[in-house]
Design a protein around this motif. Structure first.
Motif, PDB file in Angstrom:
ATOM      1  N   ILE A 199       0.640  -1.150  -0.173  1.00  0.00           N
ATOM      2  CA  ILE A 199      -0.216   0.029   0.073  1.00  0.00           C
ATOM      3  C   ILE A 199       0.894   1.347  -0.367  1.00  0.00           C
ATOM      4  CG2 ILE A 199      -1.953   1.111   1.178  1.00  0.00           C
ATOM      5  CD1 ILE A 199      -2.985  -1.225   2.350  1.00  0.00           C
ATOM      6  N   GLY A 200       0.306   2.183  -0.454  1.00  0.00           N
ATOM      7  CA  GLY A 200       1.085   3.601  -1.177  1.00  0.00           C
ATOM      8  C   GLY A 200       0.222   4.537   0.134  1.00  0.00           C
ATOM      9  N   PHE A 201       1.013   5.291   0.458  1.00  0.00           N
ATOM     10  CA  PHE A 201       0.888   6.176   1.936  1.00  0.00           C
ATOM     11  C   PHE A 201       0.896   7.782   1.613  1.00  0.00           C
ATOM     12  CE2 PHE A 201      -0.694   8.142   5.609  1.00  0.00           C
ATOM     13  CZ  PHE A 201      -1.597   8.029   6.328  1.00  0.00           C
ATOM     14  N   ILE A 202       0.447   7.934   1.172  1.00  0.00           N
ATOM     15  CA  ILE A 202       1.320   9.623   0.120  1.00  0.00           C
ATOM     16  C   ILE A 202       0.366  10.234   1.879  1.00  0.00           C
ATOM     17  CG2 ILE A 202       1.181  11.340  -0.687  1.00  0.00           C
ATOM     18  CD1 ILE A 202       0.582   8.877  -3.229  1.00  0.00           C
ATOM     19  N   SER A 203       1.229  11.459   2.346  1.00  0.00           N
ATOM     20  CA  SER A 203       0.745  12.136   3.044  1.00  0.00           C
ATOM     21  C   SER A 203       1.563  13.192   3.554  1.00  0.00           C
ATOM     22  CB  SER A 203       0.227  12.213   4.682  1.00  0.00           C
ATOM     23  OG  SER A 203       1.831  11.439   4.680  1.00  0.00           O
ATOM     24  N   PRO A 204       1.549  14.557   3.416  1.00  0.00           N
ATOM     25  CA  PRO A 204       2.260  16.465   3.672  1.00  0.00           C
ATOM     26  C   PRO A 204       3.080  15.416   4.761  1.00  0.00           C
ATOM     27  CG  PRO A 204       0.226  16.813   3.616  1.00  0.00           C
ATOM     28  CD  PRO A 204       0.113  15.262   3.606  1.00  0.00           C
ATOM     29  N   THR A 205       3.804  15.297   4.954  1.00  0.00           N
ATOM     30  CA  THR A 205       5.489  15.244   5.445  1.00  0.00           C
ATOM     31  C   THR A 205       5.859  16.803   6.285  1.00  0.00           C
ATOM     32  OG1 THR A 205       7.022  13.591   5.211  1.00  0.00           O
ATOM     33  CG2 THR A 205       4.618  13.053   6.742  1.00  0.00           C
ATOM     34  N   THR A 206       6.145  17.234   4.670  1.00  0.00           N
ATOM     35  CA  THR A 206       6.714  18.714   5.400  1.00  0.00           C
ATOM     36  C   THR A 206       5.845  20.205   4.213  1.00  0.00           C
ATOM     37  OG1 THR A 206       7.678  18.500   2.630  1.00  0.00           O
ATOM     38  CG2 THR A 206       9.030  17.093   4.771  1.00  0.00           C
ATOM     39  N   GLY A 207       6.445  20.809   4.249  1.00  0.00           N
ATOM     40  CA  GLY A 207       5.687  22.215   3.940  1.00  0.00           C
ATOM     41  C   GLY A 207       4.549  22.376   4.562  1.00  0.00           C
ATOM     42  N   PHE A 208       3.627  23.785   4.106  1.00  0.00           N
ATOM     43  CA  PHE A 208       2.750  24.338   5.021  1.00  0.00           C
ATOM     44  C   PHE A 208       1.574  23.433   6.007  1.00  0.00           C
ATOM     45  CE2 PHE A 208      -0.759  24.822   2.625  1.00  0.00           C
ATOM     46  CZ  PHE A 208      -0.187  24.123   1.379  1.00  0.00           C
ATOM     47  N   VAL A 209       1.544  22.199   4.945  1.00  0.00           N
ATOM     48  CA  VAL A 209       0.659  21.284   5.808  1.00  0.00           C
ATOM     49  C   VAL A 209       1.129  20.291   7.184  1.00  0.00           C
ATOM     50  CG1 VAL A 209      -1.876  22.168   5.200  1.00  0.00           C
ATOM     51  CG2 VAL A 209       0.036  20.350   4.116  1.00  0.00           C
ATOM     52  N   ALA A 210       2.467  19.917   7.122  1.00  0.00           N
ATOM     53  CA  ALA A 210       3.276  18.982   8.057  1.00  0.00           C
ATOM     54  C   ALA A 210       2.653  18.581   9.295  1.00  0.00           C
ATOM     55  CB  ALA A 210       4.556  19.217   7.600  1.00  0.00           C
ATOM     56  N   ALA A 211       2.039  19.259   9.801  1.00  0.00           N
ATOM     57  CA  ALA A 211       1.333  18.870  10.921  1.00  0.00           C
ATOM     58  C   ALA A 211       0.049  17.618  10.577  1.00  0.00           C
ATOM     59  CB  ALA A 211       0.294  19.818  11.837  1.00  0.00           C
ATOM     60  N   SER A 231       0.640  16.036 -16.077  1.00  0.00           N
ATOM     61  CA  SER A 231       0.238  16.444 -15.062  1.00  0.00           C
ATOM     62  C   SER A 231      -1.173  16.026 -15.050  1.00  0.00           C
ATOM     63  CB  SER A 231      -0.178  17.665 -13.801  1.00  0.00           C
ATOM     64  OG  SER A 231      -0.079  18.297 -14.323  1.00  0.00           O
ATOM     65  N   GLU A 232      -1.782  16.479 -16.337  1.00  0.00           N
ATOM     66  CA  GLU A 232      -3.582  16.180 -17.414  1.00  0.00           C
ATOM     67  C   GLU A 232      -4.011  16.443 -15.606  1.00  0.00           C
ATOM     68  OE1 GLU A 232      -3.437  11.856 -18.019  1.00  0.00           O
ATOM     69  OE2 GLU A 232      -3.215  13.170 -20.215  1.00  0.00           O
ATOM     70  N   PHE A 233      -3.643  17.513 -15.045  1.00  0.00           N
ATOM     71  CA  PHE A 233      -4.339  18.358 -13.694  1.00  0.00           C
ATOM     72  C   PHE A 233      -3.315  19.293 -13.271  1.00  0.00           C
ATOM     73  CE2 PHE A 233      -3.952  19.083  -9.177  1.00  0.00           C
ATOM     74  CZ  PHE A 233      -5.723  19.581  -9.521  1.00  0.00           C
ATOM     75  N   ILE A 234      -4.380  20.475 -13.422  1.00  0.00           N
ATOM     76  CA  ILE A 234      -3.885  21.876 -12.784  1.00  0.00           C
ATOM     77  C   ILE A 234      -5.033  22.823 -11.651  1.00  0.00           C
ATOM     78  CG2 ILE A 234      -5.376  22.928 -14.480  1.00  0.00           C
ATOM     79  CD1 ILE A 234      -1.866  24.490 -13.755  1.00  0.00           C
ATOM     80  N   SER A 235      -4.850  22.810 -10.710  1.00  0.00           N
ATOM     81  CA  SER A 235      -4.641  23.686  -9.692  1.00  0.00           C
ATOM     82  C   SER A 235      -3.550  25.081  -8.867  1.00  0.00           C
ATOM     83  CB  SER A 235      -4.781  22.701  -8.529  1.00  0.00           C
ATOM     84  OG  SER A 235      -3.854  22.930  -7.926  1.00  0.00           O
ATOM     85  N   PRO A 236      -4.221  25.733  -7.935  1.00  0.00           N
ATOM     86  CA  PRO A 236      -4.186  26.532  -7.914  1.00  0.00           C
ATOM     87  C   PRO A 236      -2.788  26.708  -7.064  1.00  0.00           C
ATOM     88  CG  PRO A 236      -6.242  26.927  -7.492  1.00  0.00           C
ATOM     89  CD  PRO A 236      -6.212  25.556  -7.214  1.00  0.00           C
ATOM     90  N   ALA A 237      -2.452  25.132  -6.263  1.00  0.00           N
ATOM     91  CA  ALA A 237      -0.999  25.929  -6.576  1.00  0.00           C
ATOM     92  C   ALA A 237       0.121  26.033  -7.424  1.00  0.00           C
ATOM     93  CB  ALA A 237      -0.892  24.105  -6.280  1.00  0.00           C
ATOM     94  N   ALA A 238      -0.257  25.639  -9.124  1.00  0.00           N
ATOM     95  CA  ALA A 238       0.594  26.062  -9.944  1.00  0.00           C
ATOM     96  C   ALA A 238       1.214  27.292 -10.093  1.00  0.00           C
ATOM     97  CB  ALA A 238      -0.369  25.288 -11.688  1.00  0.00           C
ATOM     98  N   ALA A 239      -0.009  28.206  -9.137  1.00  0.00           N
ATOM     99  CA  ALA A 239       1.085  29.251  -9.258  1.00  0.00           C
ATOM    100  C   ALA A 239       1.527  30.244  -8.214  1.00  0.00           C
ATOM    101  CB  ALA A 239      -0.069  30.181 -10.309  1.00  0.00           C
ATOM    102  N   THR A 240       1.278  29.183  -6.873  1.00  0.00           N
ATOM    103  CA  THR A 240       1.905  29.823  -6.217  1.00  0.00           C
ATOM    104  C   THR A 240       2.887  31.539  -6.049  1.00  0.00           C
ATOM    105  OG1 THR A 240       3.382  27.718  -5.259  1.00  0.00           O
ATOM    106  CG2 THR A 240       0.391  28.369  -4.778  1.00  0.00           C
ATOM    107  N   PHE A 241       3.318  31.129  -4.978  1.00  0.00           N
ATOM    108  CA  PHE A 241       5.015  32.171  -4.736  1.00  0.00           C
ATOM    109  C   PHE A 241       5.754  31.081  -4.522  1.00  0.00           C
ATOM    110  CE2 PHE A 241       7.464  33.140  -1.122  1.00  0.00           C
ATOM    111  CZ  PHE A 241       8.870  34.963  -2.460  1.00  0.00           C
ATOM    112  N   ALA A 242       5.752  30.152  -3.555  1.00  0.00           N
ATOM    113  CA  ALA A 242       6.817  28.692  -3.923  1.00  0.00           C
ATOM    114  C   ALA A 242       7.271  28.341  -5.427  1.00  0.00           C
ATOM    115  CB  ALA A 242       6.298  27.902  -2.936  1.00  0.00           C
ATOM    116  N   ARG A 243       5.877  28.182  -6.524  1.00  0.00           N
ATOM    117  CA  ARG A 243       6.593  27.955  -7.586  1.00  0.00           C
ATOM    118  C   ARG A 243       7.148  28.705  -7.858  1.00  0.00           C
ATOM    119  NH1 ARG A 243       3.638  24.024  -9.644  1.00  0.00           N
ATOM    120  NH2 ARG A 243       3.677  21.770  -8.494  1.00  0.00           N
ATOM    121  N   SER A 244       7.028  30.009  -8.113  1.00  0.00           N
ATOM    122  CA  SER A 244       7.592  30.907  -8.507  1.00  0.00           C
ATOM    123  C   SER A 244       9.009  31.672  -8.013  1.00  0.00           C
ATOM    124  CB  SER A 244       6.875  32.627  -8.592  1.00  0.00           C
ATOM    125  OG  SER A 244       6.021  32.964  -9.582  1.00  0.00           O
TER     126      SER A 244
END
Lengths: 445, 327
Positions: A67-79, B225-238
């Motif tokens: 099973i692949g488990f994907i979650s944000p453990t870094t970045g702005f929602v790391a908590a 990616s065959e997908f787009i969301s506002p994450a593509a335009a974030t400051f972090a990306r720039s």
């Protein structure tokens, strides 16, 4: 430098030829890559008909499912991602990884809360690790990106994200949600508010999909019962100063105010301003799943006592499953588990029970169909079943913040609403005829 | 210099050969990482065109690319073919780059940086709020790649070919009178205007060219990616694009590709094996700024120039030296 310019035409010609050659190559199939490219990766549909090549190969061979488990453990929602991982790990620690005659092996991946990275990780899990199932990720956009890719590959996914449309207008038979939609717990919330005698309401939600859906649920329930929403206030995510919004609420002086929060600093700042303005004892406040959560309560403690919310994960609910989970989690991590930890725990629970049903086989939509057939009497959410678009039908709790024996604060149940559906009382067809909740569409008729 | 050029030719040929061979020898997953790197490199090259040639550092370029992505995505979701997809993307990119250009063409330095930052945030905000068109936070799904490049390896070759074309086009611009004008603006605006050049027009043209390349990257990104969301335009990306350019080497031809390889490699690949990959990326960035301020490619060029002629042709003598003492 000047002599160098003489060479340029040659360079240009050579490079153009190179590019043209590359394009030519692109037009012919590389024999080495022929076998993995047989599956039409870019089919326009949701890929429900595509052959689940990868899962057939792996299946339950060798007595292991991956099973692949994907979650944000870094970045702005790391908590959130860290909580998710802990909940998942705790389940397998408690129940063992052998179930239905096979051993469950988990590969953890971090998506940093970014859909591009989430997609790469999903690709790695499917192509490199040959996983049979993907669980997560949590943010709406990462969840949509991963769910769509995995479905195209014939890999089932389990989700806990709130994004309504995942099990509504963008339903795919490869996807099962083991959490509630954002609006689902708030339909009864709106109705309850009317039954308390409140006739006018003001709502305050963050200005993006989650907020629109949360407020939409409450408004639909409240106006459906006969109440009137006099004002809807939207605040940007990450608002530092809530005083203007609170002043607006004060000016409106409604019978009740509904707050649909995504949690974190927003919820804390909002409530502190609300209390500072002296509205705490004047206007009753009702929260959603994620307003008065544990992050909030750890910060505010006693000041939060008495806040009422509508939730589906309630850490203080009197249930053996919940309390066993809470105390085991507390023992290991020193804090009461959040909704995200509980959601992952519930996903693991669904995986384990479904594997028992299928005899350890995970195969595309069959696994999800089997999971949908489950009837969980004592999940961490309570007694739940699944509807035919793979979303739980289960209890919603009206909760209140109370003090626990040891002096910490948590939510306890005051009233239970059984068998709440994501379609509320409208039924699937009528509900889906209406658009998804947005700023401009807040109430089903 | 001559020998260095020849060395560059050989390396380039090896690079192209390796790129063509990649899908035959590498597993699909690594090919998809290479595809991501190439797309990021095109976008970083568009930032580099502004930063390296004209001296304008933009931290809002993800917004331009996202505009193109949304154009393609919207058209694809509404069942339009490749032609209309590209037309809508082109129109959006032209409009957005024009807004970027017109609002910033009379500025430079920190002011340019701040305005592009603001414009990037506006683009992000629009993507988030115009939910009936953009799908809001949830983004748009069910985007189909064009049929002839539907398979991952076909798409890889397309991206590689576009990257080569873009890098060559950049080189052509660099050698052209237009490129000289850009560099003139970078080095001294007052001198350029006293020579009779319109500095603002030169900047506008540079921004439009840069926007065009960013748009190309945006189209490829959404097809990938065959997908787009506002994450593509974030400051972090720039911001990450600027990091790529700095790590690779501001103003160098291959800097964006090297920078993109390192940053994307860490974000998408190393992150599966190293939990604290953002720290790794941060340390790497600090190391580059301290020890190779001209970037990886810049540092290699300096070495290459120094080597054959015994160090006598050092054009930028003291660049790295005092900093090394500070480290």
């Amino acid at each position: 430098m000047h002599r160098a310019t003489d060479r340029r035409p040659r360079l240009r010609v050579a490079a153009t030829v190179g590019a043209a050659f590359a394009l030519l190559v692109a037009a012919c199939a590389p024999p080495g890559a022929a076998s993995p490219s047989q599956a039409p990766a870019g089919s326009a549909g949701t890929g429900s008909a595509s052959a689940p090549a990868a899962s057939e190969q792996t299946g339950s061979q060798g007595g292991t499912v991956k099973i692949g488990f994907i979650s944000p453990t870094t970045g702005f929602v790391a908590a959130l991602g860290t909580d998710m991982k802990r909940g998942w790990e705790l389940y397998w620690e408690q129940h063992g990884t052998t179930v239905g005659g096979v051993t469950v092996e988990t590969v953890f991946e971090d998506d940093a809360g970014d859909p591009e990275i989430a997609l790469t990780k999903a690709r790695r899990l499917v192509e490199d690790e040959n996983v049979d199932l993907i669980a997560g990720p949590i943010l709406a956009n990462t969840a949509y990106a991963v769910a769509e890719y995995a479905a195209d590959q014939g890999i089932p996914t389990l989700q806990i994200t709130g994004a309504d449309d995942l099990t509504q207008r963008q339903f795919d038979p490869h996807v099962l949600r083991v959490g509630y939609t954002s609006s689902q717990p708030l339909f009864p919330g709106g109705e309850w508010a009317y039954e308390q005698g409140y006739r006018t309401a003001v709502t305050l939600c963050p200005d993006y999909a989650f907020g629109w859906e949360s407020c939409g649920g409450f408004v639909t329930g409240f106006t459906g019962a006969g109440g009137e929403v006099t004002k809807q206030i939207w605040h940007p995510l990450g608002t530092q100063d809530f005083s203007t919004y609170i002043t607006e609420i004060q000016a409106e002086s409604p019978d009740v105010v509904f707050v649909g929060s995504a949690g974190g600093p927003d919820a804390i700042l909002l409530y502190q301003t609300f209390a500072d303005f002296g509205l705490k004892d004047q206007i009753p406040l009702v929260g959603n799943c994620c307003f008065a959560d544990q992050v909030f309560l750890r910060e505010l403690g006693e000041d939060a006592a008495g806040i009422r919310s509508f939730m589906y994960w309630v850490e203080g609910r009197e249930s053996e499953t919940v309390q066993a989970f809470v105390s085991a989690y507390e023992e290991e991590h020193g804090e009461i588990p959040s909704l995200y930890a509980a959601g992952s725990y519930a996903m693991a629970d669904v995986v384990a029970r479904t594997l028992e049903e299928t005899g350890g086989v995970i195969e595309g939509t069959d696994f999800i169909t089997a999971a949908r057939g489950l009837s969980l009497e004592d999940s961490v959410y309570g007694a739940i079943t699944f509807d035919d678009t793979n979303n739980p039908v289960g209890p919603v709790y009206q909760t209140v913040v109370a003090e626990r024996e040891d002096g910490t604060y948590w939510n306890v149940v005051e009233e239970t609403f059984e068998d709440v559906s994501q379609f509320w009382t409208y039924g699937k067809e009528a509900f889906l005829e209406q658009p998804v909740f947005s700023r401009d569409f807040q109430s089903h008729e | 210099m001559k020998r260095f050029l020849r060395l560059g030719w050989i390396l380039g040929a090896i690079g192209v050969a390796a790129a063509i061979a990649a899908p035959y020898v590498l597993p699909p997953f690594l090919v998809s990482i290479l595809t991501l790197i190439f797309i990021a490199a095109i976008l970083a090259a568009s930032v580099n065109l502004l930063a390296g040639q004209t001296g304008l550092v933009s931290i809002g370029h993800a917004g331009i690319a996202a505009a193109a992505s949304y154009g393609v995505a919207w058209a694809s979701v509404h069942g339009l073919g490749v032609g209309p997809q590209l037309a809508i993307a082109a129109a959006l990119v032209a409009a957005v780059s024009l807004v970027y250009g017109l609002t910033t063409m009379r500025t430079n330095g920190i002011v340019f940086l701040m305005i592009t930052l603001a414009l990037g945030m506006v683009t992000y905000g629009l993507a988030l709020k115009l939910s009936t068109v953009t799908g809001g936070q949830n983004g748009l799904t069910n985007i189909a790649r064009p049929e002839p490049v539907a398979a991952y390896w076909q798409f890889y070759f397309l991206t590689a070919a576009v990257l080569v074309t873009v890098l060559v086009a950049m080189q052509v611009i660099r050698q052209s009178p237009l490129g000289l004008t850009f560099r003139g603006v970078r080095d001294s605006e007052s001198r350029m205007s006293s020579l009779g050049y319109s500095v603002a027009t030169a900047k506008l043209v540079a921004i439009l060219f840069s926007g065009l390349f960013a748009g190309v990257a945006g189209v490829l990104a959404v097809w990938n990616s065959e997908f787009i969301s506002p994450a593509a335009a974030t400051f972090a990306r720039s911001a990450m694009l600027v990091v790529m350019v700095i790590v690779g080497g501001v103003g160098t031809a291959l800097g964006p590709l090297v920078g993109a390889s390192i940053v994307v490699g860490i974000e998408h690949w190393v992150s599966s094996y190293v939990d604290r990959w953002p720290t790794l990326l941060g340390f790497l960035f600090i190391a580059v700024v301290l020890f190779a301020p001209a970037g990886v490619v810049g540092a290699m060029q300096q070495l290459g120039q120094r080597w054959p002629s015994g160090g006598s042709r050092r054009r930028r003598p003291a660049v790295g030296v005092p900093n090394r003492d500070a480290g």
